[in-house]
Scaffold this motif. Structure first.
Motif, mmCIF file in Angstrom:
data_model
loop_
_atom_site.group_PDB
_atom_site.id
_atom_site.type_symbol
_atom_site.label_atom_id
_atom_site.label_comp_id
_atom_site.label_asym_id
_atom_site.label_seq_id
_atom_site.Cartn_x
_atom_site.Cartn_y
_atom_site.Cartn_z
ATOM 1 N N GLY A 219 35.786 43.681 40.364
ATOM 2 C CA GLY A 219 37.033 44.353 40.709
ATOM 3 C C GLY A 219 36.886 45.863 40.724
ATOM 4 O O GLY A 219 37.425 46.548 41.598
ATOM 5 N N LEU A 220 36.134 46.385 39.761
ATOM 6 C CA LEU A 220 35.909 47.829 39.727
ATOM 7 C C LEU A 220 35.090 48.303 40.921
ATOM 8 O O LEU A 220 35.203 49.443 41.345
ATOM 9 C CB LEU A 220 35.202 48.217 38.422
ATOM 10 C CG LEU A 220 36.043 48.086 37.165
ATOM 11 C CD1 LEU A 220 35.194 48.367 35.927
ATOM 12 C CD2 LEU A 220 37.224 49.037 37.209
ATOM 13 N N ILE A 221 34.265 47.441 41.475
ATOM 14 C CA ILE A 221 33.449 47.807 42.626
ATOM 15 C C ILE A 221 34.201 47.571 43.935
ATOM 16 O O ILE A 221 34.148 48.391 44.849
ATOM 17 C CB ILE A 221 32.129 47.009 42.608
ATOM 18 C CG1 ILE A 221 31.295 47.424 41.390
ATOM 19 C CG2 ILE A 221 31.342 47.222 43.887
ATOM 20 C CD1 ILE A 221 30.113 46.525 41.127
ATOM 21 N N VAL A 222 34.921 46.464 44.015
ATOM 22 C CA VAL A 222 35.546 46.063 45.272
ATOM 23 C C VAL A 222 36.808 46.871 45.590
ATOM 24 O O VAL A 222 37.053 47.185 46.759
ATOM 25 C CB VAL A 222 35.853 44.548 45.248
ATOM 26 C CG1 VAL A 222 36.750 44.142 46.394
ATOM 27 C CG2 VAL A 222 34.557 43.779 45.311
ATOM 28 N N ARG B 99 32.243 29.803 27.152
ATOM 29 C CA ARG B 99 31.124 30.612 27.631
ATOM 30 C C ARG B 99 31.280 30.909 29.127
ATOM 31 O O ARG B 99 31.143 32.053 29.556
ATOM 32 C CB ARG B 99 29.820 29.875 27.378
ATOM 33 C CG ARG B 99 28.609 30.651 27.795
ATOM 34 C CD ARG B 99 27.370 29.879 27.459
ATOM 35 N NE ARG B 99 26.222 30.734 27.578
ATOM 36 C CZ ARG B 99 24.996 30.305 27.653
ATOM 37 N NH1 ARG B 99 24.753 29.018 27.579
ATOM 38 N NH2 ARG B 99 24.006 31.140 27.771
ATOM 39 N N ARG B 100 31.579 29.880 29.912
ATOM 40 C CA ARG B 100 31.754 30.087 31.348
ATOM 41 C C ARG B 100 32.929 31.020 31.624
ATOM 42 O O ARG B 100 32.849 31.890 32.489
ATOM 43 C CB ARG B 100 31.974 28.746 32.046
ATOM 44 C CG ARG B 100 30.733 27.913 32.186
ATOM 45 C CD ARG B 100 30.972 26.725 33.098
ATOM 46 N NE ARG B 100 32.135 25.931 32.751
ATOM 47 C CZ ARG B 100 32.126 24.886 31.931
ATOM 48 N NH1 ARG B 100 30.994 24.494 31.386
ATOM 49 N NH2 ARG B 100 33.230 24.223 31.667
ATOM 50 N N THR B 101 34.004 30.862 30.873
ATOM 51 C CA THR B 101 35.178 31.698 31.087
ATOM 52 C C THR B 101 34.899 33.150 30.722
ATOM 53 O O THR B 101 35.311 34.065 31.445
ATOM 54 C CB THR B 101 36.369 31.168 30.270
ATOM 55 O OG1 THR B 101 36.604 29.804 30.634
ATOM 56 C CG2 THR B 101 37.621 31.978 30.516
ATOM 57 N N ALA B 102 34.202 33.384 29.611
ATOM 58 C CA ALA B 102 33.884 34.752 29.210
ATOM 59 C C ALA B 102 32.989 35.430 30.246
ATOM 60 O O ALA B 102 33.219 36.590 30.613
ATOM 61 C CB ALA B 102 33.203 34.750 27.836
ATOM 62 N N ILE B 103 32.002 34.716 30.742
ATOM 63 C CA ILE B 103 31.119 35.282 31.760
ATOM 64 C C ILE B 103 31.903 35.557 33.034
ATOM 65 O O ILE B 103 31.734 36.603 33.673
ATOM 66 C CB ILE B 103 29.926 34.344 32.015
ATOM 67 C CG1 ILE B 103 29.010 34.334 30.790
ATOM 68 C CG2 ILE B 103 29.152 34.756 33.252
ATOM 69 C CD1 ILE B 103 27.930 33.294 30.831
ATOM 70 N N LEU B 104 32.776 34.635 33.423
ATOM 71 C CA LEU B 104 33.586 34.810 34.619
ATOM 72 C C LEU B 104 34.502 36.021 34.502
ATOM 73 O O LEU B 104 34.647 36.799 35.450
ATOM 74 C CB LEU B 104 34.412 33.553 34.887
ATOM 75 C CG LEU B 104 35.339 33.611 36.082
ATOM 76 C CD1 LEU B 104 34.535 33.725 37.377
ATOM 77 C CD2 LEU B 104 36.227 32.403 36.117
ATOM 78 N N ILE B 105 35.111 36.212 33.342
ATOM 79 C CA ILE B 105 36.018 37.348 33.148
ATOM 80 C C ILE B 105 35.266 38.666 33.254
ATOM 81 O O ILE B 105 35.708 39.601 33.928
ATOM 82 C CB ILE B 105 36.755 37.234 31.797
ATOM 83 C CG1 ILE B 105 37.784 36.110 31.865
ATOM 84 C CG2 ILE B 105 37.421 38.540 31.414
ATOM 85 C CD1 ILE B 105 38.405 35.767 30.530
ATOM 86 N N VAL B 106 34.104 38.759 32.610
ATOM 87 C CA VAL B 106 33.321 39.991 32.663
ATOM 88 C C VAL B 106 32.871 40.276 34.094
ATOM 89 O O VAL B 106 32.987 41.407 34.592
ATOM 90 C CB VAL B 106 32.113 39.903 31.704
ATOM 91 C CG1 VAL B 106 31.152 41.048 31.924
ATOM 92 C CG2 VAL B 106 32.585 39.887 30.260
ATOM 93 N N CYS B 107 32.378 39.265 34.782
ATOM 94 C CA CYS B 107 31.933 39.453 36.172
ATOM 95 C C CYS B 107 33.097 39.821 37.088
ATOM 96 O O CYS B 107 32.947 40.659 37.979
ATOM 97 C CB CYS B 107 31.224 38.199 36.676
ATOM 98 S SG CYS B 107 29.648 37.917 35.883
ATOM 99 N N ALA B 108 34.248 39.214 36.869
ATOM 100 C CA ALA B 108 35.414 39.528 37.696
ATOM 101 C C ALA B 108 35.873 40.966 37.478
ATOM 102 O O ALA B 108 36.255 41.651 38.438
ATOM 103 C CB ALA B 108 36.552 38.557 37.396
#
Length: 170
Positions: free
Chosen positions: A43-46, A30-39
């Motif tokens: 990345g698309l913004i930064v 769960r933590r990894t999936a959330i981290l991947i989506v947020c990253a």
């Protein structure tokens, strides 16, 4: 390579309380999936923002020092940014190892007998409730994994398909 002590600890955990490992794995997924989506979103913004900053730096330096120094200074700024990001990743990796080591303190295997093993019905119910709580995350992770693994990026295209596409465009 894992040490013998960590393998014994893993075996004892699996033997006496396997649901603990399932809960830990589900929480980790769960933590990894959330981290991947947020990253990905970050990345698309930064990335465009960094590109704009580098263009502004180039323009600023080019007016004062010329085009050669503008390229060199912009490249140095990008290199410095890459090194900072790499160092942050390395530090976070080491911090994650420390927290895992603290969390996985060895319990006394000799004191835990068969009485420490929960009844099968309780283990089954714990597994069901863990799946119910994390069902969305598990399905999202499975979907993303399926999309990524279903791609054939490395598979070469047959020559006749490439030739057909070339004829249509002409």
């Amino acid at each position: 390579m894992p040490s013998m002590g960590s393998l014994v600890k893993l075996g004892a955990t699996l033997a006496f309380n396997p649901m603990t490992m399932v809960k830990d794995a589900l929480a980790s997924v769960r933590r990894t999936a959330i981290l991947i989506v947020c990253a990905l979103i970050a990345g698309l913004i930064v990335l465009p923002a960094i590109g704009c900053l580098m263009a502004a730096l180039w323009i600023f330096v080019q007016e004062r020092l010329g085009p050669l120094w503008a390229a060199i200074i912009t490249a140095a700024a990008m290199l410095l940014l890459a090194i900072i990001v790499l160092l942050i990743g390395i530090l976070q990796s080491k911090a994650g190892k420390k927290t895992r080591a603290q969390r996985d303190t060895p319990r006394s295997v000799a004191t835990a007998g068969l009485s420490a093993l929960p009844p099968p019905q309780a283990m089954l119910e714990t597994g069901r409730s863990a799946f119910r709580r994390n069902k969305g995350t598990a399905l999202l992770a499975a979907g993303v994994a399926g999309l990524l693994l279903g791609q054939d990026f490395l598979k070469p295209r047959p020559q006749y398909l490439i030739e057909k596409r070339g004829r249509r465009r002409r």
